[in-house]
Design a protein around this motif. Structure first.
Motif, PDB file in Angstrom:
ATOM      1  N   ALA A   1      44.295  41.572  36.522  1.00 32.74           N
ATOM      2  CA  ALA A   1      45.154  41.832  35.355  1.00 32.74           C
ATOM      3  C   ALA A   1      44.588  41.193  34.088  1.00 32.74           C
ATOM      4  CB  ALA A   1      46.563  41.326  35.621  1.00 32.74           C
ATOM      5  N   MET A   2      43.951  40.019  34.229  1.00 27.56           N
ATOM      6  CA  MET A   2      43.339  39.336  33.075  1.00 27.56           C
ATOM      7  C   MET A   2      42.133  40.106  32.518  1.00 27.56           C
ATOM      8  SD  MET A   2      43.365  35.358  34.327  1.00 27.56           S
ATOM      9  CE  MET A   2      44.798  34.650  35.130  1.00 27.56           C
ATOM     10  N   HIS A   3      41.546  40.965  33.370  1.00 29.78           N
ATOM     11  CA  HIS A   3      40.359  41.740  32.958  1.00 29.78           C
ATOM     12  C   HIS A   3      40.642  43.238  33.059  1.00 29.78           C
ATOM     13  CE1 HIS A   3      38.818  37.828  34.349  1.00 29.78           C
ATOM     14  NE2 HIS A   3      37.853  37.988  33.456  1.00 29.78           N
ATOM     15  N   LEU A   4      41.912  43.620  32.836  1.00 31.95           N
ATOM     16  CA  LEU A   4      42.343  45.003  33.075  1.00 31.95           C
ATOM     17  C   LEU A   4      41.516  46.031  32.305  1.00 31.95           C
ATOM     18  CD1 LEU A   4      44.489  46.169  34.917  1.00 31.95           C
ATOM     19  CD2 LEU A   4      46.055  46.260  32.966  1.00 31.95           C
ATOM     20  N   ASP A   5      41.165  45.704  31.059  1.00 32.85           N
ATOM     21  CA  ASP A   5      40.411  46.658  30.245  1.00 32.85           C
ATOM     22  C   ASP A   5      38.991  46.882  30.775  1.00 32.85           C
ATOM     23  OD1 ASP A   5      39.849  44.007  29.648  1.00 32.85           O
ATOM     24  OD2 ASP A   5      39.200  44.456  27.597  1.00 32.85           O
TER      25      ASP A   5
ATOM     26  N   VAL B   1      42.530  24.955  39.472  1.00 39.76           N
ATOM     27  CA  VAL B   1      43.555  25.416  40.425  1.00 39.76           C
ATOM     28  C   VAL B   1      43.053  26.640  41.192  1.00 39.76           C
ATOM     29  CG1 VAL B   1      45.899  26.355  40.640  1.00 39.76           C
ATOM     30  CG2 VAL B   1      45.445  24.496  39.040  1.00 39.76           C
ATOM     31  N   GLY B   2      42.270  27.482  40.519  1.00 39.70           N
ATOM     32  CA  GLY B   2      41.733  28.696  41.134  1.00 39.70           C
ATOM     33  C   GLY B   2      40.867  28.388  42.339  1.00 39.70           C
TER      34      GLY B   2
ATOM     35  N   LEU C   1      47.807  38.495  45.685  1.00 46.81           N
ATOM     36  CA  LEU C   1      48.498  38.182  44.425  1.00 46.81           C
ATOM     37  C   LEU C   1      47.593  37.451  43.435  1.00 46.81           C
ATOM     38  CD1 LEU C   1      52.088  37.146  45.611  1.00 46.81           C
ATOM     39  CD2 LEU C   1      51.441  39.201  44.323  1.00 46.81           C
ATOM     40  N   ILE C   2      46.830  36.436  43.934  1.00 52.31           N
ATOM     41  CA  ILE C   2      45.953  35.724  42.990  1.00 52.31           C
ATOM     42  C   ILE C   2      44.805  36.625  42.539  1.00 52.31           C
ATOM     43  CG2 ILE C   2      46.572  33.406  43.796  1.00 52.31           C
ATOM     44  CD1 ILE C   2      43.890  33.279  45.288  1.00 52.31           C
TER      45      ILE C   2
END
Length: 456
Positions: free
Chosen positions: A230-234, A349-350, A223-224
């Protein structure tokens, strides 16, 4: 001991050089063709069996729990540290070769699981006993008993000196000190108490913990990772393209990355892939043998999913995180590189989430390898050897946080390779049995399916 390091390094380089890697991958390729790409055509069924297996046969634990024990040992620091190490040396192309090792390794893992159930036995306490030592002795014949004993000795050495103790303990205590400021001694004491409490309970206790922790930690990490992707999907198409191109062209120097050749990408990707999923090493079939199943091929299919989950899913997540964030071009290496990737997406947090994932991965690896070593010990000495084995294991865990002998790490690497050799010999020798059992099982399944369709 330190004076032996150059000699041990030479043996290690030879052991994990082209000969063993060729034997490991070659066995997977050979089995893939003999089984007619079973890992492609039967993967959906295999994934379905994880939760739908009937568990009607003889055995000590359910097929799902047996898989979780095997995954406990394989899903470890290699999924986080190993992938980063491969990409650091071999570039993004190493990820492609990791996939190749896993693809053919799925056929190897299938054969291991099948043979483990086919030739399993019952020990003097009435518990199921199985694994390469049993399919070597019972499948290849009594004259191969020395080869089976050789495998069992190597397994105990790996459990004591290698994957099962020091690297995992070090990973846990170091990561908690760096991320949360917890003193090494405090973490080590707590870890030793937890391991002692769980391992004294034997397989049932280990399986119970593994079946709860493994799904949780795998889902959390996935999930993480998906969040980061998803933040770098492009950028995903370009990242995948870079992985594929680098696999066949090498990678030019960029940033802190020194550049790599095709051979460096291939060797690092395959070696780290095998280290991560353990296909061919002969560890997972020790857990598979305990599964409640009537047909060996059914457990073979379930075992095969372990390699798919470990490398095709979890290692890919790590690899994409490294490439998408560009940290592979920086100066960081190992766990620090993966930590930098997640920190770039989630901030502080990452890195904390990664520390928790790493600690859980390492913790379950200790549990899995404790069980493997114990079964090998029972094979050699009977059940009277169990308690001394467990006590030595717990002492090694307690001291693991403070031992940093370079020679021990190299020796661990060597005995890891020694486990694989007798197992791979057995897989090739018994490949005819694997094919015959597979045909019998698939014919039985097809007959059931046809009968159900006729009724409807």
């Amino acid at each position: 001991m330190e004076s032996f390091i150059p000699a041990l390094n030479a043996i290690d380089s030879f052991m994990w050089g082209p000969p063993l890697i060729t034997l490991l991958v070659g066995t997977g390729i050979y089995l893939t063709f003999r089984l007619q790409l079973l890992q492609v055509f039967r993967l959906p069924k295999a994934l379905g069996l994880i939760f739908k297996a009937k568990n009607h046969g003889e055995g000590d634990v359910s097929s799902f729990k047996a898989l979780c024990v095997a995954l406990a040992a394989t899903v470890g620091t290699g999924n986080i540290v190993g992938v980063a190490t491969a990409v650091k040396v071999g570039g993004p192309g190493a990820i492609f070769w990791m996939w190749m090792a896993a693809f053919f390794g799925m056929a190897t893992k299938y054969a291991e699981g099948l043979l483990a159930v086919k030739y399993r036995s019952v020990d003097e306490k009435g518990e199921i006993a199985g694994g390469p030592m049993f399919y070597i002795r019972n499948g290849m014949g009594e004259k191969y008993k020395p080869l089976a004993a050789f495998f069992a000795v190597a397994t105990i050495l790996v459990a004591y000196l290698g994957i099962g103790t020091f690297p995992q303990v070090n990973a846990i205590v170091d990561s908690f000190e760096i991320s949360f400021g917890v003193p090494k001694l405090a973490t080590d004491v707590l870890l030793t108490v937890l391991i002692a409490a769980i391992t004294i309970g034997g397989l049932q206790s280990i399986a119970k913990v593994a079946s709860r922790v493994i799904p949780f930690m795998a889902v959390m990490y996935i999930l993480i990772s998906i969040g980061l992707i998803a933040m770098h999907l492009d950028a995903v198409p370009a990242a995948v393209s870079l992985i594929l191109e680098s696999a066949f062209t090498g990678t030019a120097a960029a940033g802190g990355f020194a550049g790599s050749t095709i051979m460096m990408a291939m060797q690092n990707g395959i070696a780290r892939g095998v280290f991560s999923n353990e296909s061919g090493l002969g560890s997972a079939p020790i857990a598979a043998a305990a599964a409640k199943t009537k047909h060996p091929a059914e457990q073979g299919l379930i075992s095969m999913t372990g390699t798919f989950i470990d490398t095709i899913i979890i290692c890919t997540m790590t690899g994409l995180a490294l490439v998408l964030t560009g940290v592979w071009q920086g100066d960081a290496a190992g766990a620090a590189m993966t930590s930098a990737a997640f920190a770039s997406a989630y901030g502080f947090v990452g890195s904390q989430l990664l520390t928790i994932a790493l600690a859980l991965f390492a913790f379950t690896t200790i549990l899995g390898w404790n069980y493997y070593g114990e079964r090998a010990c029972i094979y050699l000495m009977g059940t009277k050897g169990v308690m001394p084995y467990r006590l030595i294991f717990i002492v090694l865990i307690a001291s693991g946080a403070f031992l940093k002998l370079e020679a021990i790490w190299i020796l661990a690497d060597i005995v890891n390779g020694l486990m694989a050799i007798p197992n791979l010999i057995a897989l090739i020798a018994l490949s005819g049995v694997v094919v015959a059992e597979t045909k019998s099982y698939l014919a039985e399944e097809d007959a059931k399916k046809n009968a159900e369709e006729a009724l409807n």
